[in-house]
Design an enzyme around this catalytic site. Structure first.
Site, short mmCIF file in Angstrom:
data_model
loop_
_atom_site.label_atom_id
_atom_site.label_comp_id
_atom_site.label_asym_id
_atom_site.label_seq_id
_atom_site.Cartn_x
_atom_site.Cartn_y
_atom_site.Cartn_z
N ALA A 111 10.49 42.08 -18.37
CA ALA A 111 10.79 40.72 -18.90
C ALA A 111 12.26 40.68 -18.36
O ALA A 111 12.84 41.14 -17.67
CB ALA A 111 10.76 40.65 -20.43
N ASN A 112 12.74 39.08 -18.58
CA ASN A 112 14.16 38.80 -18.23
C ASN A 112 14.85 38.20 -19.23
O ASN A 112 14.18 37.98 -20.38
CB ASN A 112 14.16 38.23 -16.81
CG ASN A 112 13.52 36.83 -16.96
OD1 ASN A 112 14.01 36.02 -17.77
ND2 ASN A 112 12.13 36.67 -16.20
N ARG A 113 16.13 37.81 -18.87
CA ARG A 113 17.00 37.51 -20.08
C ARG A 113 16.98 35.87 -20.33
O ARG A 113 17.56 35.22 -21.13
CB ARG A 113 18.49 37.68 -19.89
CG ARG A 113 18.76 39.21 -19.66
CD ARG A 113 20.09 39.24 -19.64
NE ARG A 113 20.46 40.73 -19.18
CZ ARG A 113 20.64 41.62 -20.18
NH1 ARG A 113 20.50 41.40 -21.49
NH2 ARG A 113 20.99 42.79 -19.62
#
Ligand code: CTP
Length: 404
Positions: free
Chosen positions: A211-213
């Site tokens: 995932a990412n932020r």
């Protein structure tokens, strides 16, 4: 937004959330809609037809076969005399019935017999919601064109258990109804705009993902700002913890490929605003079982590139008139943004510096530059809501120039 003269058929399913449906009746009527209720037998264990009938100021329909009922108008007529059917709470049982085409009581017969749009507000125990059967049914129903609002995460009234399954609040359901039926005014009235927002999750195995932020704050704010100016907005959102914006049709997805399919399904549109932080890569083959630590050491993950959704839209045969992308960069902001403008076939790139010290990812503020073929415009550091409002106005101006 007004729902005046809109006719809503509210199907109340059997769940403790049925008490919220009474408030929903009030809220819908406050906005000018007329509400007629169908209650399942189970619903009547939770709230009475008398309450629903008093609040809706109409007869409440409960029986498929009661030909003696002077109010019996039949399931076909009930659905014909509505502009929209809202199912709240939509229980696992009601979802399963419609997904499999069953019609053994009035509520399910109405749902099967209708050609009107249907909006479901699911409510059930989190385990029931996450059960494979319910997920399958939800997917089937979504493919059949059923719209969903919620469920939200939260504590369940009956068990105190936390998790996803709590029915959307009445005002969120009203917002979804307005999104489907409301008369819109404003410079973007009559315009359809697709927005992507949030991260994507790319599964490694059943319990792990990449995932990412991204929080979805900027994309959701843009969807809300566009709706505020009167646009019909389809928001395709990756997994986020923030609420669906009011007055916007929100489609929830997890992976880049699902996001691409949802965007594709939302076209044609007048504009597309691709704000999502789409994962550039996914694991080539997701493991069916949890990967165990073993003697072999750490697994090597083979990655493959995900589709570029913005570039796909920018070069689409149904290309929207206006295509807007974002460029999240940690270096060479403008050069990279200009390159993305060209490569992805966009008209506008909103470039932002996402270096960790800037606090943009997940934060509330953003400092952007608007990059077009004609040049660069610098906007000051602003709240993400203010960036969204200004961008929505820019989009409205650009689309207005297409009016003849
Ligand atoms: N984007 C997209 N699909 C992808 C990757 C990106 O739609 N698979 C969109 C984003 O929503 C954004 C724009 O493309 O509007 C740019 O995203 P960004 O992450 O900055 O660019 P990338 O294409 O990922 O390029 P790079 O990683 O090389 O910076």
């Amino acid at each position: 937004m007004s729902l005046s003269a809109k006719r809503i058929l509210l199907v109340i399913g059997g769940g403790v959330a049925a008490y919220k449906s009474l408030d929903l009746i009030r809220r819908l009527r406050e906005r000018g809609a007329s509400v007629r209720c169908v209650m399942t037998a189970a619903a009547q264990q939770f709230v009475t037809p008398l309450s629903a009938g008093t609040l809706s100021a109409d007869h409440v329909f409960t029986d498929l076969f009661d030909r003696n009922d002077e109010h019996d108008v039949g399931h076909i007529r009930l659905s014909r005399e509505a502009d929209l059917i809202v199912v709240a709470p939509a229980t696992a049982d009601l979802m399963a019935k419609l997904a499999t085409g069953q019609a053994n009581d009035l509520a399910s017969a109405v749902l099967l017999a209708t050609d009107k749009p249907v909006l479901m507000a699911p409510a059930m125990n989190p385990r029931m919601w996450s059960h494979a059967a319910t997920r399958r049914n939800r997917e089937t129903l979504a493919r059949d064109g059923i719209r969903f609002v919620g469920p939200a995460r939260g504590e369940m009234a009956e068990s105190g258990e936390a998790g996803e399954g709590r029915m959307a609040e009445p005002l969120e359901i009203v917002a979804a109804v307005e999104g489907l039926l409301g008369r819109r005014t404003g410079p973007l009235a009559g315009r359809r705009i697709v927005v992507t927002s949030g991260p994507t999750h790319e599964p490694i195995d059943p319990v792990r993902y990449i995932a990412n932020r991204s929080s979805g704050k900027q994309g959701h704010a843009i969807a809300a700002a566009l709706a505020e100016l009167g646009a019909e907005v389809v928001l395709v959102s990756g997994p986020v913890t923030i609420a669906d914006p009011a007055g916007v049709e929100t489609v929830h997805v997890e992976t880049a490929r699902q996001m691409q399919a949802a965007v594709e399904a939302a076209l044609p549109a007048d504009a597309a605003v691709m704000v999502a932080a789409v994962a550039d890569w996914r694991v080539a083959s997701e493991a069916g079982e949890k990967i165990k630590k073993g003697a072999g050491g750490a697994p090597a993950l083979q990655m493959v590139e995900n589709p570029d959704i913005l570039a796909g839209v920018g070069h689409h045969r149904k290309r929207p008139f206006l295509v807007v992308g974002f460029a999240a960069e940690t270096q060479d902001l403008l050069a990279n943004a200009r390159q993305k403008l060209k490569r992805k076939g966009a008209d506008i790139i909103v470039a932002n510096d996402v270096s960790p010290q800037g606090g943009v990812m997940g934060g509330d503020r953003n400092e952007v530059r608007i990059v077009t073929a004609g040049g660069v415009e610098e906007w000051p550091l602003m709240d993400k809501d203010a960036v969204a409002a200004r961008l929505a106005e820019l989009i409205a101006r650009r689309l207005a120039s297409t009016l003849t």
